[in-house]
Write a protein that holds these residues in place. Structure first.
Motif, mmCIF file in Angstrom:
data_model
loop_
_atom_site.group_PDB
_atom_site.id
_atom_site.type_symbol
_atom_site.label_atom_id
_atom_site.label_comp_id
_atom_site.label_asym_id
_atom_site.label_seq_id
_atom_site.Cartn_x
_atom_site.Cartn_y
_atom_site.Cartn_z
ATOM 1 N N ASP A 84 -5.379 2.406 2.665
ATOM 2 C CA ASP A 84 -4.861 3.495 1.839
ATOM 3 C C ASP A 84 -5.677 4.767 2.040
ATOM 4 O O ASP A 84 -5.148 5.888 1.949
ATOM 5 N N ILE A 90 0.909 4.082 -3.013
ATOM 6 C CA ILE A 90 0.689 5.517 -2.803
ATOM 7 C C ILE A 90 1.870 6.324 -3.338
ATOM 8 O O ILE A 90 1.693 7.339 -4.023
ATOM 9 N N THR A 147 0.833 -1.211 0.000
ATOM 10 C CA THR A 147 0.000 0.000 0.000
ATOM 11 C C THR A 147 0.863 1.253 0.000
ATOM 12 O O THR A 147 0.586 2.209 -0.730
#
Length: 516
Positions: free
Chosen positions: A240, A163, A159
């Protein structure tokens, strides 16, 4: 080529510096006064302007706002002989990008140019290089993962990189992270298939905290330790999305716990959220309180008794808190709660269920404009942050911070963007969910789903004596053979929940402590 304007009344003395920049590949124009600088900035498309603060006639501080009028987005580096605080405040208040103290060092100028012109490119290149190294480490971790905690660490790492790389202009590296995420979900699905029965039926040190044990294992101990505790359960909330709103809360809270728990199957509100508040698996709820449980094929709201379930669980655990329960479905409910926040202040333990993200997920499926705004995970995160920043929920959290409330943020399950249709058949009693099906006479390829032919084996109720459950893996979604192509076009690339994936089952559990 990057184009630079350097403005200084002693520009002739700076020729070696200008030559240095030209040798580095920059196109550099020069002038020696503010009036010419404004004209040149108006006519030329400069990528950056270097501006001397002390010039005769029109000073740099006087020139700066006029340049900003004609080139508001062009970064300006201020060069000054003075380090006086009031001069720096004026320059920074006029939105300079950086400042340099004389005497000017050419490498110092070059560094400032790179920081303001090439930063995104340099960050992207370094991030891509770092991920290429990390890719192998994560792949090894997939092979070595033995328990739920290992998978939480893998999910956190993937995650974080997802990002980081979402801002990259390198399309190939985005494909790589999506491939690794899919590979991880395939392995996670096999892991769940091997272990889920034991998690539900045998408690030991390797059994994760799950929906039905979350309240007594994690939440109530926090409420016992703190005089004021608020539980915020945001439906469909993923890790997220927590990362996207976390920066907005840093001025009000410190993160005491950043962890996960495991949502039960099906990862759907009817099952997972009722299990949280009852402290029981769905089969036990159905047997102990049959009038409070509705199966998938029965008409009526499936989450009408959460407050009653919570009351029963608090009593069975001997908790005598002053407590409140609020479920916010419509925007006006959030405003009403803020207006009546004193009741939250007065409670020892308050619970707020917020349904906005679930509504947003369904709106994305049904509304073209929302679908365009949330075409992938990165845009969905962006929309989540934008919503939160302007929401009554953010207002509520700021107020609770001022009153010293410890806040627990979690969810009942996450959601995943689906793209691979799996065909099944069933009768009219079969549940409509796209990530799981329950009913009798289900027909499917058992290699493509996680099948449970005896629902009681994993503590789920039966719709009828011959009903079973099947769950979709990874980014699969279940469609009927009848009119399948229409359903595939309609639901492909929509966010769904109910099945087996890291995004749905590995749920964030966050404890926030108010800043003193």
């Amino acid at each position: 080529m990057v184009k630079i304007l350097w403005v200084d009344d002693e520009i002739e003395l700076l020729k070696p510096h200008v030559l240095f920049l030209r040798q580095k590949g920059y196109e550099v124009d020069t002038c020696n006064n503010g009036y010419d600088a404004i004209d040149m900035a108006t006519e030329g498309g400069y990528d950056l302007i270097i501006l001397d603060e002390m010039m005769p006639g029109m000073t740099g501080l006087e020139t700066l706002p006029k340049i900003k009028e004609v080139r508001p987005t062009t970064p300006v580096i201020m060069v000054t002989k003075s380090e006086e605080e009031n001069i720096m405040d004026k320059a920074i208040g006029s939105k300079i990008a950086d400042y340099i103290i004389k005497p000017v060092n050419p490498n110092q100028v070059l560094l400032s140019i790179k920081k303001n012109v090439h930063q995104q490119q340099l960050v992207t290149e370094q991030t891509t290089a770092d991920y290429r190294v990390e890719f192998g480490r994560i792949s090894n971790a997939l092979q070595m993962a033995e328990n739920f905690s290992d998978w939480c660490n893998i999910y956190r790492r993937i995650t974080s990189w997802d990002i980081e790389l979402s801002e990259s202009s390198d399309a190939s590296i985005k494909e790589v992270i999506q491939f690794q995420k899919s590979e991880a979900n395939q392995a996670f699905s096999k892991f769940v298939r091997r272990n889920y029965f034991d998690w539900i039926n045998r408690r030991d040190d390797l059994t994760p905290v799950m929906s039905h044990t979350l309240m007594r294992s994690r939440i109530l101990p926090v409420a016992d330790e703190n005089s004021k505790t608020t539980l915020l359960l945001i439906d469909n909330f993923r890790y997220d999305q927590w990362r996207s709103i976390n920066p907005l809360l840093r001025g009000y809270y410190d993160v005491a716990v950043d962890d996960f728990y495991c949502a039960i199957l099906p990862t759907a509100t009817q099952y997972a959220r009722n299990a949280i508040f009852a402290g029981l698996m769905p089969l036990a709820i159905d047997r102990l309180m049959p009038e409070r449980w509705l199966n998938d094929n029965e008409e009526g709201g499936k989450n009408q008794y959460e407050e009653e379930f919570l009351r029963r669980q608090l009593q069975s655990n001997g908790k005598n808190y002053r407590w409140t329960f609020d479920k916010l479905v419509r925007p006006e409910a959030g405003r009403k709660l803020v207006d009546n926040i004193q009741r939250i202040y007065d409670a020892d333990f308050s619970v707020i269920v917020y349904n906005f993200l679930d509504i947003l997920s369904h709106a994305r499926t049904e509304t073209d404009i929302i679908r365009e705004l949330t075409e992938d995970e990165a845009s969905f995160r962006s929309l989540t942050r934008s919503w939160f920043e302007h929401s009554d929920l953010f207002t509520l959290l700021r107020l609770l911070s001022k009153r010293g409330h410890t806040v627990i943020i979690t969810s009942d399950h996450g959601t995943i963007r689906v793209d691979n249709p799996i065909r099944v058949t069933g009768d009219r009693e079969t549940s409509p969910n796209l990530r799981y099906k329950t009913g009798r006479n289900l027909s499917y390829n058992p290699r493509e789903v996680y099948e449970i032919t005896r629902p009681e084996d994993i503590q789920l109720p039966r719709i009828n004596l011959s009903s079973s459950y099947i769950f979709a893996y990874n980014t699969d979604f279940l469609v009927y053979n009848n009119d399948a192509n229409r359903f595939i076009r309609y639901y492909k690339n929509t966010f769904q929940h109910g099945g087996i994936s890291m995004e749905e089952m590995i749920v964030p559990y966050i404890v926030l402590k108010p800043k003193q």
